[in-house]
Design a protein around this motif. Structure first.
Motif, PDB file in Angstrom:
ATOM      1  N   LEU A 154       4.966  77.598 -11.550  1.00 47.77           N
ATOM      2  CA  LEU A 154       3.601  77.448 -12.041  1.00 47.77           C
ATOM      3  C   LEU A 154       3.414  76.090 -12.706  1.00 47.77           C
ATOM      4  N   SER A 155       4.466  75.613 -13.363  1.00 44.80           N
ATOM      5  CA  SER A 155       4.389  74.269 -13.941  1.00 44.80           C
ATOM      6  C   SER A 155       4.287  73.218 -12.842  1.00 44.80           C
ATOM      7  N   ASN A 156       4.889  73.515 -11.674  1.00 44.85           N
ATOM      8  CA  ASN A 156       4.769  72.595 -10.543  1.00 44.85           C
ATOM      9  C   ASN A 156       3.332  72.535 -10.037  1.00 44.85           C
ATOM     10  N   PHE A 157       2.632  73.688 -10.070  1.00 44.03           N
ATOM     11  CA  PHE A 157       1.229  73.694  -9.664  1.00 44.03           C
ATOM     12  C   PHE A 157       0.418  72.751 -10.552  1.00 44.03           C
ATOM     13  N   LYS A 158       0.721  72.766 -11.840  1.00 45.51           N
ATOM     14  CA  LYS A 158       0.029  71.871 -12.764  1.00 45.51           C
ATOM     15  C   LYS A 158       0.329  70.418 -12.424  1.00 45.51           C
ATOM     16  N   GLU A 159       1.586  70.154 -12.065  1.00 44.96           N
ATOM     17  CA  GLU A 159       1.965  68.789 -11.705  1.00 44.96           C
ATOM     18  C   GLU A 159       1.288  68.349 -10.409  1.00 44.96           C
ATOM     19  N   ILE A 160       1.102  69.287  -9.480  1.00 42.45           N
ATOM     20  CA  ILE A 160       0.415  68.957  -8.229  1.00 42.45           C
ATOM     21  C   ILE A 160      -1.021  68.533  -8.521  1.00 42.45           C
ATOM     22  N   GLY A 161      -1.653  69.225  -9.466  1.00 39.37           N
ATOM     23  CA  GLY A 161      -2.999  68.828  -9.867  1.00 39.37           C
ATOM     24  C   GLY A 161      -3.027  67.406 -10.397  1.00 39.37           C
ATOM     25  N   THR A 162      -1.998  67.057 -11.166  1.00 36.68           N
ATOM     26  CA  THR A 162      -1.906  65.684 -11.673  1.00 36.68           C
ATOM     27  C   THR A 162      -1.659  64.703 -10.535  1.00 36.68           C
ATOM     28  N   ASP A 163      -0.839  65.119  -9.548  1.00 35.31           N
ATOM     29  CA  ASP A 163      -0.591  64.267  -8.381  1.00 35.31           C
ATOM     30  C   ASP A 163      -1.895  63.946  -7.653  1.00 35.31           C
ATOM     31  N   LEU A 164      -2.736  64.951  -7.497  1.00 35.65           N
ATOM     32  CA  LEU A 164      -4.008  64.744  -6.800  1.00 35.65           C
ATOM     33  C   LEU A 164      -4.922  63.811  -7.599  1.00 35.65           C
ATOM     34  N   LYS A 165      -4.844  63.920  -8.917  1.00 38.26           N
ATOM     35  CA  LYS A 165      -5.624  63.011  -9.755  1.00 38.26           C
ATOM     36  C   LYS A 165      -5.126  61.576  -9.594  1.00 38.26           C
ATOM     37  N   VAL A 166      -3.805  61.420  -9.548  1.00 39.25           N
ATOM     38  CA  VAL A 166      -3.222  60.092  -9.336  1.00 39.25           C
ATOM     39  C   VAL A 166      -3.604  59.560  -7.959  1.00 39.25           C
ATOM     40  N   LEU A 167      -3.686  60.465  -6.975  1.00 40.94           N
ATOM     41  CA  LEU A 167      -4.091  60.071  -5.624  1.00 40.94           C
ATOM     42  C   LEU A 167      -5.463  59.411  -5.637  1.00 40.94           C
ATOM     43  N   VAL A 168      -6.374  59.976  -6.421  1.00 38.90           N
ATOM     44  CA  VAL A 168      -7.734  59.447  -6.484  1.00 38.90           C
ATOM     45  C   VAL A 168      -7.785  58.142  -7.269  1.00 38.90           C
ATOM     46  N   THR A 169      -7.025  58.079  -8.352  1.00 38.77           N
ATOM     47  CA  THR A 169      -7.133  56.927  -9.252  1.00 38.77           C
ATOM     48  C   THR A 169      -6.220  55.760  -8.877  1.00 38.77           C
ATOM     49  N   HIS A 170      -5.036  56.066  -8.296  1.00 38.49           N
ATOM     50  CA  HIS A 170      -4.071  55.002  -8.028  1.00 38.49           C
ATOM     51  C   HIS A 170      -3.658  54.887  -6.563  1.00 38.49           C
ATOM     52  N   GLY A 171      -4.123  55.801  -5.722  1.00 37.69           N
ATOM     53  CA  GLY A 171      -3.830  55.686  -4.300  1.00 37.69           C
ATOM     54  C   GLY A 171      -2.689  56.575  -3.839  1.00 37.69           C
ATOM     55  N   PRO A 172      -2.547  56.737  -2.504  1.00 40.97           N
ATOM     56  CA  PRO A 172      -1.546  57.649  -1.937  1.00 40.97           C
ATOM     57  C   PRO A 172      -0.105  57.293  -2.270  1.00 40.97           C
ATOM     58  N   SER A 173       0.243  56.005  -2.252  1.00 38.92           N
ATOM     59  CA  SER A 173       1.645  55.629  -2.457  1.00 38.92           C
ATOM     60  C   SER A 173       2.129  56.007  -3.852  1.00 38.92           C
ATOM     61  N   LYS A 174       1.300  55.790  -4.856  1.00 44.95           N
ATOM     62  CA  LYS A 174       1.684  56.131  -6.223  1.00 44.95           C
ATOM     63  C   LYS A 174       1.790  57.641  -6.394  1.00 44.95           C
ATOM     64  N   ALA A 175       0.857  58.378  -5.782  1.00 44.03           N
ATOM     65  CA  ALA A 175       0.893  59.839  -5.880  1.00 44.03           C
ATOM     66  C   ALA A 175       2.129  60.392  -5.184  1.00 44.03           C
ATOM     67  N   ALA A 176       2.462  59.836  -4.012  1.00 48.50           N
ATOM     68  CA  ALA A 176       3.639  60.298  -3.278  1.00 48.50           C
ATOM     69  C   ALA A 176       4.915  59.987  -4.048  1.00 48.50           C
ATOM     70  N   GLU A 177       4.959  58.818  -4.678  1.00 48.85           N
ATOM     71  CA  GLU A 177       6.133  58.445  -5.472  1.00 48.85           C
ATOM     72  C   GLU A 177       6.332  59.415  -6.632  1.00 48.85           C
ATOM     73  N   ARG A 178       5.242  59.774  -7.270  1.00 45.84           N
ATOM     74  CA  ARG A 178       5.327  60.707  -8.401  1.00 45.84           C
ATOM     75  C   ARG A 178       5.767  62.092  -7.930  1.00 45.84           C
ATOM     76  N   ALA A 179       5.218  62.533  -6.792  1.00 42.19           N
ATOM     77  CA  ALA A 179       5.558  63.860  -6.279  1.00 42.19           C
ATOM     78  C   ALA A 179       7.009  63.927  -5.821  1.00 42.19           C
ATOM     79  N   ASN A 180       7.515  62.843  -5.247  1.00 44.48           N
ATOM     80  CA  ASN A 180       8.887  62.837  -4.737  1.00 44.48           C
ATOM     81  C   ASN A 180       9.922  63.002  -5.845  1.00 44.48           C
TER      82      ASN A 180
END
Length: 262
Positions: free
Chosen positions: A198-224
């Motif tokens: 469930l904590s990962n679900f919260k992190e995924i939400g943050t990843d999607l926010k990073v996707l919008v604000t900083h772009g796909p590469s930064k979001a993918a780096e954070r998720a990895n």
């Protein structure tokens, strides 16, 4: 005589990326046109079989070709559930065959009741891609699952037209997302690590926010950074259940799109 020191030349190391062509990928791409042609032929068979078994007094339009794409989704889900990968020869063939069906409609060479053209098939393909792009961008879903959704959108667009295809593809995706969420919760419960995931679900939400604000590469780096803790799921299975479930709902409620075939 003075001895000459001979310095051995360094042996050239073979680069890992030596520019060679991936033979398996090329073979899969070569198969796509032929498999797409077979799928178009199957659409004709589906239309013919539906016409032969349907009641003459039935008000339901011939949706035979849609049975073909449903079978394609089932096959993709089975492969994904078994191998955690949906092959290009299937997904890309579904995409291309949908385009071909749309093109045949544009040329008035169609054999079915579909009314969508090549442009509608492209729009359906694009909607399928857009729905899953955020999860693809952060590495939360494989390319095969995305192409599977694109294949579904291609056929829905080619048969029903873009006006019907846009909401149909979106709602089918939404149904698949709900089913996928239920699958994930069940697996977390069985593994007894609900709190962690469930904590990962919260992190995924943050990843999607990073996707919008900083772009796909930064979001993918954070998720990895959390990839080792992810629960691996065959997302093609819930997507397939969502597709078939939504179409079944439309059929059972007599809400399938219909029009007069001249």
């Amino acid at each position: 005589m003075t001895a000459t020191n001979v310095t051995s030349l360094p042996v050239a190391q073979k680069s890992v990326d030596d520019g060679t062509i991936d033979r398996a990928f090329v073979l899969q791409m070569a198969q796509v046109p032929f498999i797409a042609a077979i799928l178009v032929f199957c659409a004709w068979i589906g239309h013919t079989v539906w016409a032969s078994v349907a009641s003459p007094n039935s008000s339901l339009m011939n949706h035979g070709p849609i049975i073909v794409v449903c079978l394609g989704m089932i096959l993709a889900a089975i492969i994904d559930g078994w191998a955690f990968k949906v092959p290009n020869w299937l997904t890309l063939s579904l995409v291309v065959s949908g385009w071909v069906l749309g093109g045949l409609h544009d040329l008035n060479m169609s054999f079915d009741a579909g009314r969508g053209g090549f442009g509608s098939a492209l729009i359906g393909t694009g909607i399928g891609f857009i729905c899953l792009f955020p999860m693809l961008a952060i590495g939360g879903m494989g390319q095969g699952d995305v192409k599977m959704q694109m294949g579904f959108g291609s056929w829905i667009g080619a048969f029903y037209g873009y006006q019907e295809a846009i909401p149909m593809v979106f709602y089918a995706f939404a149904a698949g997302a709900i089913v996928g969420g239920v699958f994930a919760l069940v697996m977390m419960a069985l593994r007894r690590n609900i709190h962690k995931n469930l904590s990962n679900f919260k992190e995924i939400g943050t990843d999607l926010k990073v996707l919008v604000t900083h772009g796909p590469s930064k979001a993918a780096e954070r998720a990895n950074e959390r990839r080792s803790s992810w629960v691996r799921l065959p997302y093609g299975v819930p997507l397939c259940v969502g597709f078939l479930g939504y179409l079944t709902y439309l059929y059972m409620t007599n809400a399938m799109p219909t029009w007069t075939v001249g």
